[in-house]
Design an enzyme around this catalytic site. Structure first.
Site, PDB file in Angstrom:
ATOM      1  N   TYR A 161     -14.978  -0.218   8.954  1.00 21.37           N
ATOM      2  CA  TYR A 161     -13.538   0.057   9.096  1.00 21.37           C
ATOM      3  C   TYR A 161     -13.111  -0.077  10.562  1.00 21.37           C
ATOM      4  O   TYR A 161     -12.123  -0.752  10.879  1.00 21.37           O
ATOM      5  CB  TYR A 161     -13.280   1.473   8.574  1.00 21.37           C
ATOM      6  CG  TYR A 161     -11.901   2.031   8.786  1.00 21.37           C
ATOM      7  CD1 TYR A 161     -10.786   1.461   8.180  1.00 21.37           C
ATOM      8  CD2 TYR A 161     -11.711   3.180   9.571  1.00 21.37           C
ATOM      9  CE1 TYR A 161      -9.521   2.014   8.360  1.00 21.37           C
ATOM     10  CE2 TYR A 161     -10.457   3.738   9.739  1.00 21.37           C
ATOM     11  CZ  TYR A 161      -9.353   3.146   9.141  1.00 21.37           C
ATOM     12  OH  TYR A 161      -8.105   3.691   9.308  1.00 21.37           O
ATOM     13  N   LYS A 192     -10.487  -2.719  12.322  1.00 17.49           N
ATOM     14  CA  LYS A 192      -9.304  -2.284  13.077  1.00 17.49           C
ATOM     15  C   LYS A 192      -9.342  -2.855  14.501  1.00 17.49           C
ATOM     16  O   LYS A 192      -8.327  -3.280  15.047  1.00 17.49           O
ATOM     17  CB  LYS A 192      -9.207  -0.750  13.105  1.00 17.49           C
ATOM     18  CG  LYS A 192      -8.855  -0.141  11.745  1.00 17.49           C
ATOM     19  CD  LYS A 192      -7.477  -0.606  11.268  1.00 17.49           C
ATOM     20  CE  LYS A 192      -7.068  -0.071   9.919  1.00 17.49           C
ATOM     21  NZ  LYS A 192      -5.833  -0.665   9.392  1.00 17.49           N
ATOM     22  N   ILE A 238      -4.693  12.140   9.448  1.00 17.25           N
ATOM     23  CA  ILE A 238      -3.334  12.573   9.082  1.00 17.25           C
ATOM     24  C   ILE A 238      -3.416  13.624   7.972  1.00 17.25           C
ATOM     25  O   ILE A 238      -4.074  13.412   6.953  1.00 17.25           O
ATOM     26  CB  ILE A 238      -2.481  11.380   8.598  1.00 17.25           C
ATOM     27  CG1 ILE A 238      -2.529  10.210   9.598  1.00 17.25           C
ATOM     28  CG2 ILE A 238      -1.039  11.824   8.328  1.00 17.25           C
ATOM     29  CD1 ILE A 238      -1.851  10.432  10.915  1.00 17.25           C
ATOM     30  N   GLY A 243       0.846  -1.208   0.000  1.00 17.80           N
ATOM     31  CA  GLY A 243       0.000   0.000   0.000  1.00 17.80           C
ATOM     32  C   GLY A 243       0.870   1.243   0.000  1.00 17.80           C
ATOM     33  O   GLY A 243       0.528   2.267   0.595  1.00 17.80           O
ATOM     34  N   GLY A 264      -0.362   4.999  -1.183  1.00 17.79           N
ATOM     35  CA  GLY A 264      -1.392   5.757  -0.478  1.00 17.79           C
ATOM     36  C   GLY A 264      -0.824   6.987   0.219  1.00 17.79           C
ATOM     37  O   GLY A 264       0.375   7.273   0.134  1.00 17.79           O
ATOM     38  N   GLN A 265      -1.694   7.692   0.930  1.00 15.38           N
ATOM     39  CA  GLN A 265      -1.291   8.960   1.572  1.00 15.38           C
ATOM     40  C   GLN A 265      -0.095   8.773   2.503  1.00 15.38           C
ATOM     41  O   GLN A 265       0.893   9.507   2.421  1.00 15.38           O
ATOM     42  CB  GLN A 265      -2.471   9.549   2.360  1.00 15.38           C
ATOM     43  CG  GLN A 265      -2.174  10.917   2.963  1.00 15.38           C
ATOM     44  CD  GLN A 265      -3.081  11.287   4.134  1.00 15.38           C
ATOM     45  OE1 GLN A 265      -3.810  10.454   4.675  1.00 15.38           O
ATOM     46  NE2 GLN A 265      -3.037  12.543   4.527  1.00 15.38           N
ATOM     47  N   ASP A 312       2.072  -1.812  -4.419  1.00 19.63           N
ATOM     48  CA  ASP A 312       0.664  -1.410  -4.344  1.00 19.63           C
ATOM     49  C   ASP A 312      -0.086  -2.192  -5.414  1.00 19.63           C
ATOM     50  O   ASP A 312       0.534  -2.787  -6.309  1.00 19.63           O
ATOM     51  CB  ASP A 312       0.521   0.099  -4.578  1.00 19.63           C
ATOM     52  CG  ASP A 312      -0.684   0.677  -3.845  1.00 19.63           C
ATOM     53  OD1 ASP A 312      -0.518   1.593  -3.040  1.00 19.63           O
ATOM     54  OD2 ASP A 312      -1.822   0.174  -4.072  1.00 19.63           O
ATOM     55  N   ILE A 313      -1.408  -2.142  -5.328  1.00 19.46           N
ATOM     56  CA  ILE A 313      -2.194  -2.848  -6.347  1.00 19.46           C
ATOM     57  C   ILE A 313      -2.294  -2.009  -7.614  1.00 19.46           C
ATOM     58  O   ILE A 313      -2.543  -2.506  -8.693  1.00 19.46           O
ATOM     59  CB  ILE A 313      -3.597  -3.226  -5.807  1.00 19.46           C
ATOM     60  CG1 ILE A 313      -4.270  -4.229  -6.730  1.00 19.46           C
ATOM     61  CG2 ILE A 313      -4.444  -1.975  -5.574  1.00 19.46           C
ATOM     62  CD1 ILE A 313      -5.536  -4.823  -6.169  1.00 19.46           C
TER      63      ILE A 313
HETATM   64  C1  AKB Z   1     -10.455   7.878   8.356  1.00 17.27           C
HETATM   65  O1  AKB Z   1     -10.932   9.009   8.461  1.00 17.27           O
HETATM   66  O2  AKB Z   1     -11.109   6.874   8.044  1.00 17.27           O
HETATM   67  C2  AKB Z   1      -8.987   7.697   8.670  1.00 17.27           C
HETATM   68  C3  AKB Z   1      -8.758   7.305  10.093  1.00 17.27           C
HETATM   69  C4  AKB Z   1      -9.006   8.261  11.184  1.00 17.27           C
HETATM   70  O3  AKB Z   1      -8.377   6.193  10.348  1.00 17.27           O
HETATM   71  N1  AKB Z   1      -8.272   8.897   8.373  1.00 17.27           N
END
Ligand code: AKB
Length: 316
Positions: free
Chosen positions: A143, A147, A173, A9, A12-13, A35-36
């Site tokens: 998400y 996590k 970030i 990855g 990415g940013q 990366d893909i």
């Molecule tokens: C998001 O907004 O999904 C990410 C995070 C806070 O993990 N930047």
């Protein structure tokens, strides 16, 4: 012997800037970016680059064997906003890529793993201010669920199989090189671009939504400091709380206005508002500060100065 690193990855940013920094430290040829796809390739093609789908175990394993990799930074993920649109894809990518990398470490193919977690592990039942390391985690986004579950697996692989896996719960970030993609905190990057390009911004979060944030330079420093810390000092093997600044869309607007007095903003909260409302407004990261001496450098105004200066060069 020099460390041989694979970044999954890398386009990415965070991946792009992590690749540059790790190449500075370990030597360009010792850091393999992958990366893909090849979006932002110009930011990582100063050294080796491989196309790798993070869901493909054999592709990751072959690359590790080919380059004699000892450390993987797994940066590929579907973030909070995209994850709500594609829940099963988010689960598939975020979980399977983690298992692939943890299993390679368990088998001894690699020695060390970095995997980012997020403030998204917290939810509406978590204390919102100064959120402690150990607290209620009932995330309401896909998400966040990936996590939270990922953190449990990291700790499990460490305890059960002695896997050296390290992780940080990143806040939003902010950076000026690669754009973030699909997150709830993305507004805090977009706003700088629009301030320079158009002089006004339509914000998808409401004026007073306070969220934990961090400038990229601090995030990269935290990541590398954690990875370089001696194993014995680390007391958290799920994921460390990490904090620098907290601000609202109005705070960042006021900070930009100090440099662009006629900058204007309007607020049109969308589905991301509910996600932001479920997250903490500030984080207690005392474990990171005590265990491996984490210190952040940038505040909102120092970050604004750099962001505007760099983006002015980009758009001139
Ligand atoms: C998001 O907004 O999904 C990410 C995070 C806070 O993990 N930047």
């Amino acid at each position: 012997m020099a460390s041989k690193i694979l970044i999954i990855g890398a386009c990415g940013q965070i991946g792009t800037e992590l690749t540059s920094k790790l190449r500075e430290i370990h030597g360009t040829k010792n850091v393999i970016a992958s990366d893909i796809n090849t979006r932002n390739l110009e930011l990582v093609n100063s050294g080796p680059f491989e196309i790798i789908d993070a869901k493909n175990f054999n592709a990751i394993k072959d690359c590790c064997l080919h380059y004699n990799i000892d450390t993987i930074y797994l940066m590929a993920a579907l973030l909070s906003a995209t994850g709500e649109k594609y829940p099963m894809e988010a689960w598939d990518l975020n979980m399977n890529s983690l298992f692939h990398v943890l299993n390679l470490a368990k088998a001894g193919t690699i020695k060390k793993v970095y995997w980012p977690s997020s403030i998204a592990v917290f939810g509406p039942t978590t204390p919102r201010k100064n959120t402690p390391q150990h607290t209620i985690c009932e995330p309401t986004t896909v998400y966040g669920i990936t996590k939270q579950v990922g953190e449990r697996w990291c700790e499990y692989y460490h305890k059960k199989y002695n896997v050296d896996v390290r992780s940080l719960r990143y806040p939003g970030i902010i950076s000026h090189k690669a754009m973030p993609g699909g997150g709830t905190t993305d507004y805090a990057v977009e706003i700088y671009h629009e301030a320079i390009k158009k002089g006004d911004y339509d914000c998808f979060l409401s004026e007073n939504t306070s969220l934990p944030m961090m400038f990229m330079e601090d995030a990269i420093k935290a990541t590398i400091d954690l990875m370089e810390a001696p194993s014995e000092v680390l007391t958290i093997r799920s994921s460390y709380n990490l904090s620098a600044i907290s601000f609202t869309p109005n705070d960042i607007f006021e900070s930009i206005k100090k440099h662009i007095p006629d900058f204007s903003i309007s607020y049109k909260p969308d589905f991301r508002q509910a996600i932001a409302d479920s997250w903490p407004s500030s984080i207690d990261d005392s474990f990171a500060r005590k265990d491996w001496d984490w210190r952040h450098k940038h505040n909102l105004d120092s970050m604004t100065e750099i962001m505007l200066k760099e983006l002015r060069k980009k758009y001139k």
